[in-house]
Design a protein around this motif. Structure first.
Motif, short mmCIF file in Angstrom:
data_model
loop_
_atom_site.label_atom_id
_atom_site.label_comp_id
_atom_site.label_asym_id
_atom_site.label_seq_id
_atom_site.Cartn_x
_atom_site.Cartn_y
_atom_site.Cartn_z
N ILE A 11 -47.42 15.57 -37.21
CA ILE A 11 -46.37 14.43 -37.10
C ILE A 11 -45.62 15.20 -35.97
N ARG A 12 -45.38 16.27 -36.23
CA ARG A 12 -44.32 17.06 -35.34
C ARG A 12 -44.69 17.35 -33.93
N ALA A 13 -46.00 17.85 -34.06
CA ALA A 13 -46.63 18.18 -32.84
C ALA A 13 -46.87 16.77 -31.82
N LEU A 14 -47.13 15.90 -32.58
CA LEU A 14 -47.33 14.47 -31.80
C LEU A 14 -46.25 14.03 -31.33
N LEU A 15 -44.94 13.98 -31.99
CA LEU A 15 -43.91 13.40 -31.58
C LEU A 15 -43.58 14.31 -30.28
N LYS A 16 -43.64 15.72 -30.02
CA LYS A 16 -43.54 16.31 -29.19
C LYS A 16 -44.42 15.83 -28.02
N GLU A 17 -45.55 15.63 -27.96
CA GLU A 17 -46.55 15.39 -27.19
C GLU A 17 -46.11 13.88 -26.63
N ARG A 18 -45.56 13.02 -27.40
CA ARG A 18 -45.32 11.62 -26.88
C ARG A 18 -43.86 11.38 -26.75
N SER A 19 -42.94 12.50 -26.42
CA SER A 19 -41.68 12.54 -26.14
C SER A 19 -41.04 11.34 -27.15
N ALA A 20 -41.21 11.65 -28.44
CA ALA A 20 -40.78 10.68 -29.63
C ALA A 20 -39.75 11.35 -30.18
N ILE A 21 -38.82 10.39 -30.93
CA ILE A 21 -37.92 10.82 -31.99
C ILE A 21 -38.23 10.12 -33.24
N MET A 22 -38.03 10.85 -34.42
CA MET A 22 -38.28 10.13 -35.47
C MET A 22 -37.00 10.08 -36.19
N LEU A 23 -36.60 8.72 -36.57
CA LEU A 23 -35.43 8.55 -37.17
C LEU A 23 -35.80 7.92 -38.51
N ALA A 24 -34.87 8.35 -39.75
CA ALA A 24 -35.29 8.15 -40.97
C ALA A 24 -34.10 7.64 -41.70
N HIS A 25 -34.24 6.49 -42.39
CA HIS A 25 -33.01 6.05 -43.28
C HIS A 25 -32.70 6.92 -44.30
N ASN A 26 -31.49 7.00 -45.02
CA ASN A 26 -31.22 7.97 -46.05
C ASN A 26 -32.10 7.44 -47.36
N TYR A 27 -32.72 6.33 -47.52
CA TYR A 27 -33.32 5.88 -48.60
C TYR A 27 -34.97 6.21 -48.25
N GLN A 28 -35.15 6.65 -47.30
CA GLN A 28 -36.74 7.16 -47.15
C GLN A 28 -37.21 8.28 -48.25
N GLU A 48 -27.97 6.02 -32.56
CA GLU A 48 -29.01 7.02 -32.03
C GLU A 48 -30.13 6.25 -31.17
N ALA A 49 -30.47 5.22 -31.70
CA ALA A 49 -31.26 4.38 -30.88
C ALA A 49 -30.72 3.96 -29.50
N ALA A 50 -29.33 3.62 -29.60
CA ALA A 50 -28.92 3.28 -28.17
C ALA A 50 -28.75 4.38 -27.62
N ASP A 51 -28.55 5.59 -28.03
CA ASP A 51 -28.12 6.76 -27.04
C ASP A 51 -29.23 7.69 -26.72
N SER A 52 -30.43 7.60 -27.54
CA SER A 52 -31.16 8.73 -27.52
C SER A 52 -32.14 8.56 -25.91
N ILE A 53 -32.61 9.74 -25.53
CA ILE A 53 -33.26 9.78 -24.16
C ILE A 53 -34.86 9.63 -24.47
N ALA A 54 -35.08 9.70 -25.61
CA ALA A 54 -36.87 9.44 -26.00
C ALA A 54 -37.34 8.54 -25.37
N LYS A 55 -38.60 8.53 -25.35
CA LYS A 55 -39.41 7.26 -24.71
C LYS A 55 -39.50 6.37 -25.91
N VAL A 56 -40.04 7.09 -27.00
CA VAL A 56 -40.44 6.56 -28.31
C VAL A 56 -39.64 6.71 -29.36
N ILE A 57 -39.30 5.79 -30.17
CA ILE A 57 -38.61 5.88 -31.52
C ILE A 57 -39.70 5.44 -32.43
N VAL A 58 -39.76 6.38 -33.43
CA VAL A 58 -40.50 6.01 -34.81
C VAL A 58 -39.48 5.60 -35.83
N PHE A 59 -39.37 4.59 -36.26
CA PHE A 59 -38.25 4.42 -37.35
C PHE A 59 -39.02 4.10 -38.63
#
Ligand code: 13P
Ligand code: SF4
Length: 305
Positions: A11-28, A48-59
């Protein structure tokens, strides 16, 4: 089945490849929180979703959270690893319900908890989260406010806000299950412990609390309290970071019923699969998005503490 460590690495490698950021709620789930770029409450994650420069957000959260990210950042691809992760409270008020309530109170501003669908936000004046609800209600230029959908959060806000308030009768089924009797029992068994709870809890439970706050507020409280034992009245996913950040303190969940089935749906396998295939993309129709964005933007413009 792949080992968890292997999945995390992929997952971490793929996030990098896709310029993605992974956001997680405190209940996950713990393992999801462990590899996320940001864990937080609804307010921190929408900022974070409003400010991030990532192209992809995995929520990693529930649908209304991913929808808020899609509303705030239309140029980003927002992925919700489990499309069936909903929020029963958000579904307790429909646009039709809200239209009827607004007609009964012409001109009264509607404050929508972010735990609402995009359609409902689009009909609201301003959004709020549990972290900023009192500030948002006080910021509204009217002496009356109609708040949706959570009766418990609304009641809690009405205790201190300087407004005449009315509200819709929705609730969070997870927090509503916690009873004052159960809390009193746990308190009696742990003399000297402090009790912190979420404002989604019933007023009878809130009355017993030493502190009431959003999930992220609980990390701050846990860090600052001089008490050695903290009884926690919110979804049990919160325990992961509380224990990690405060190894010298003891955290007791107020009840075993404090588990949100929707928040627990997302697994490492779901994150990997959705990211690999770039599937489960959450999008909001443009006409709705623009109106909902106005309500979210107003909230984000309210000065922080
Ligand atoms: P916060 O994390 O914003 O306190 O919200 C709690 C909640 O129930 C989210 O679904
Ligand atoms: Fe919705 Fe309650 Fe679950 Fe939060 S904890 S997602 S409010 S059902």
């Amino acid at each position: 089945m792949k080992e968890k460590d292997e999945l995390k690495k992929e997952i971490r490698a793929l996030l990098k490849e896709r310029s993605a950021i992974m956001l997680a709620h405190n209940y996950q789930r713990d393992e999801i929180q462990e590899i996320a770029d940001i864990t937080g409450d609804s307010l921190a994650l929408s900022q974070e979703a409003a400010d991030s420069i990532a192209k992809v957000i995995v929520f990693c959260g529930v649908r209304f959270m991913a929808e808020s990210a899609a509303i705030l950042s239309p140029d980003k691809t927002v992925i919700l690893p489990r499309m069936d992760a909903g929020c029963p409270m958000a579904d307790m008020i429909t646009p039709e319900d809200l239209i009827k309530e607004k007609a009964k109170r012409p001109g009264v501003p509607v404050v929508a908890y972010v735990n609402t669908t995009a359609d409902v936000k689009a009909l609201s004046d301003i959004c709020c989260t549990s972290a900023n609800a009192v500030r948002v209600v006080n910021s509204v230029k009217s002496d009356r406010v109609y708040m949706i959908p959570d009766k418990n959060l609304s009641h809690y806000v009405s205790l201190t806000a300087k407004k005449k308030m009315e509200w819709w009768h929705g609730y969070c089924p997870t927090h509503e299950r916690l009873t004052a009797a159960e809390v009193s029992k746990v308190k009696a068994a742990n003399p000297g412990a402090v009790f912190v709870c979420h404002p989604e809890c019933h007023p009878d439970v809130v009355r017993l609390a030493d502190h009431v706050c959003s999930t992220s507020g609980m990390y701050k409280f846990a860090n600052e309290t001089l008490a050695k034992t903290v009884i926690v009245g919110t979804e049990m996913g919160i325990l992961y970071r509380l224990r990690k950040e405060n190894p010298e303190k003891k955290f007791i969940i107020a009840s075993k019923v404090l588990i949100c089935p929707n928040m627990k749906l997302t697994t490492l396998e779901d994150v990997l699969e959705s990211l690999k295939e770039m599937k489960n993309v959450v999008a909001v129709p443009e006409a709705i998005r623009l109106k909902a964005k106005a309500a979210l933007d107003k909230m984000l413009a309210v000065p922080r503490d």
